[in-house]
Design a protein around this motif. Structure first.
Motif, mmCIF file in Angstrom:
data_model
loop_
_atom_site.group_PDB
_atom_site.id
_atom_site.type_symbol
_atom_site.label_atom_id
_atom_site.label_comp_id
_atom_site.label_asym_id
_atom_site.label_seq_id
_atom_site.Cartn_x
_atom_site.Cartn_y
_atom_site.Cartn_z
ATOM 1 N N GLN A 243 6.941 -5.294 -6.693
ATOM 2 C CA GLN A 243 6.958 -4.862 -5.287
ATOM 3 C C GLN A 243 6.007 -3.687 -5.068
ATOM 4 O OE1 GLN A 243 11.129 -4.041 -4.861
ATOM 5 N NE2 GLN A 243 11.674 -6.181 -4.487
ATOM 6 N N LYS A 244 6.016 -2.776 -6.012
ATOM 7 C CA LYS A 244 5.129 -1.607 -5.912
ATOM 8 C C LYS A 244 3.670 -2.053 -5.863
ATOM 9 C CE LYS A 244 3.558 2.186 -8.789
ATOM 10 N NZ LYS A 244 3.487 2.518 -10.216
ATOM 11 N N ASP A 245 3.302 -2.965 -6.769
ATOM 12 C CA ASP A 245 1.916 -3.439 -6.812
ATOM 13 C C ASP A 245 1.557 -4.194 -5.541
ATOM 14 O OD1 ASP A 245 1.770 -2.319 -9.282
ATOM 15 O OD2 ASP A 245 2.031 -4.205 -10.397
ATOM 16 N N PHE A 246 2.520 -5.012 -5.075
ATOM 17 C CA PHE A 246 2.286 -5.807 -3.871
ATOM 18 C C PHE A 246 1.962 -4.907 -2.676
ATOM 19 C CE2 PHE A 246 4.119 -7.673 0.008
ATOM 20 C CZ PHE A 246 3.365 -8.823 0.105
ATOM 21 N N PHE A 247 2.786 -3.880 -2.473
ATOM 22 C CA PHE A 247 2.594 -3.021 -1.296
ATOM 23 C C PHE A 247 1.396 -2.106 -1.433
ATOM 24 C CE2 PHE A 247 6.878 -4.451 -0.517
ATOM 25 C CZ PHE A 247 6.781 -4.768 0.821
ATOM 26 N N THR A 248 1.153 -1.644 -2.655
ATOM 27 C CA THR A 248 -0.034 -0.828 -2.869
ATOM 28 C C THR A 248 -1.278 -1.665 -2.598
ATOM 29 O OG1 THR A 248 1.211 0.403 -4.523
ATOM 30 C CG2 THR A 248 -1.167 0.721 -4.513
ATOM 31 N N GLY A 249 -1.262 -2.911 -3.081
ATOM 32 C CA GLY A 249 -2.390 -3.820 -2.885
ATOM 33 C C GLY A 249 -2.669 -4.113 -1.426
ATOM 34 N N LEU A 250 -1.621 -4.164 -0.626
ATOM 35 C CA LEU A 250 -1.792 -4.452 0.804
ATOM 36 C C LEU A 250 -2.241 -3.218 1.594
ATOM 37 C CD1 LEU A 250 1.138 -6.824 1.823
ATOM 38 C CD2 LEU A 250 -1.291 -7.350 1.755
#
Ligand code: C2E
Ligand code: CA
Ligand code: CA
Ligand code: CA
Length: 276
Positions: A243-250
């Protein structure tokens, strides 16, 4: 009322049911809790997504109940809101959060900010603006270190007056955050009318962000929308690395969640910071 039977009679005689009696007991216990200083604040860190630095904390109320132990807000705030006690409780929260932040600033963490949750009833108070400004003045805090978190629905009762109160605060530099975004009834025009500086994507969207889930498309859309309205985006309730990577990526600006830091009692905040 007598047809309800002998056993129930004493409840109905006073015009109230059992749950009403429990609510009354809770209300008087909360009055006592205010007098006895049984409420306390926990602080959950908010992190810059790009740098990983702590930027501040959200203040979350707890009740250190003499018999029942530490109570979460869901068990008493709805009743406080229903009977208007949230005004006194909310005033205490604002004062205590500012007092604590000023203390952390004095200890050198001058870049930290604090976010305070505001109830619908607080937002409906004509004296809110003066109260918030007086509190900042009392603790000698610059307005931009305070964020007020409101929900989409809390401003809906009185949209014009709420928006104008929030606009006055924003004009002084206080930050306004739209909490639990995506769960309320607000439409996009309404969002545009609110003088917000930040939007917090509700945890419901964050829980299920597997590739291919519809939520991922919705979240990407919310972030785009926030960008075009020049709002900071916070992902709250981040529990996993994915989730952390997903939101950082967005391109999310701020992350908050158990993965990065749980709500802590005030005295644990500085040790938590040094351990990192
Ligand atoms: P909220 O403002 O949406 O606060 C986030 C809630 O999610 C907090 O619950 C927090 O402890 C929890 N949380 C944070 N990260 C995670 C995570 O990774 N996973 C999960 N499962 N949960 C996470 P809490 O402290 O029980 O507060 C519940 C609600 O009570 C808050 O929701 C807010 O609406 C209200 N509240 C709390 N303190 C205050 C206050 O001082 N005033 C007002 N008006 N409302 C408050
Ligand atoms: Ca909040
Ligand atoms: Ca929230
Ligand atoms: Ca919530």
């Amino acid at each position: 009322t007598k047809q309800h039977g002998r056993n129930n009679f004493h409840f109905y005689q006073a015009g109230m049911g059992e749950s009403q009696i429990q609510e009354n007991q809770l209300v008087s216990a909360m009055h006592q809790a205010l007098r006895n200083q049984e409420f306390c604040l926990y602080y959950q860190p908010k992190f810059s997504a790009p740098t990983g630095a702590i930027i501040g904390f959200e203040a979350l109320i707890r009740w250190q109940h003499p018999e029942k132990g530490l109570l979460a807000p869901d068990s008493f705030l709805p009743c406080a809101e229903k009977y208007g006690l949230i005004i006194a409780v909310g005033s205490w929260v604002l004062d205590e959060a500012c007092r604590q932040l000023a203390q952390w600033h004095a200890q050198g963490a001058t870049h930290w900010s604090v976010a305070v949750n505001l109830s619908a009833l607080q937002l409906a108070q004509p004296g809110l603006v003066a109260q918030v400004l007086a509190c900042l003045e009392k603790y000698q805090l610059p307005p931009d270190v305070l964020t007020l978190e409101i929900t989409e629905t809390s401003a809906i009762n009185n949209p014009q007056e709420s928006a104008s109160r929030l606009a006055q605060l924003k004009a002084r530099g206080v930050k306004i955050s739209i909490d639990d975004f995506g769960t309320g009834y607000a439409n996009l025009l309404y969002l545009k009318a609110l003088p917000a500086s930040e939007l917090k994507i509700d945890r419901a969207f964050i829980i299920d962000t597997d590739p291919g889930s519809q939520n991922t498309a919705i979240v990407a859309l919310i972030i785009d929308l926030a960008r075009s309205l020049k709002l900071n985006v916070v992902a709250e309730g981040v529990e996993t690395e994915a989730q952390k990577d997903f939101f950082t990526g967005l391109g999310c600006d701020v992350l908050q969640g158990y993965l990065l830091g749980k709500p802590l009692p005030a005295q644990s905040v500085i040790p938590f910071f040094w351990e990192r």
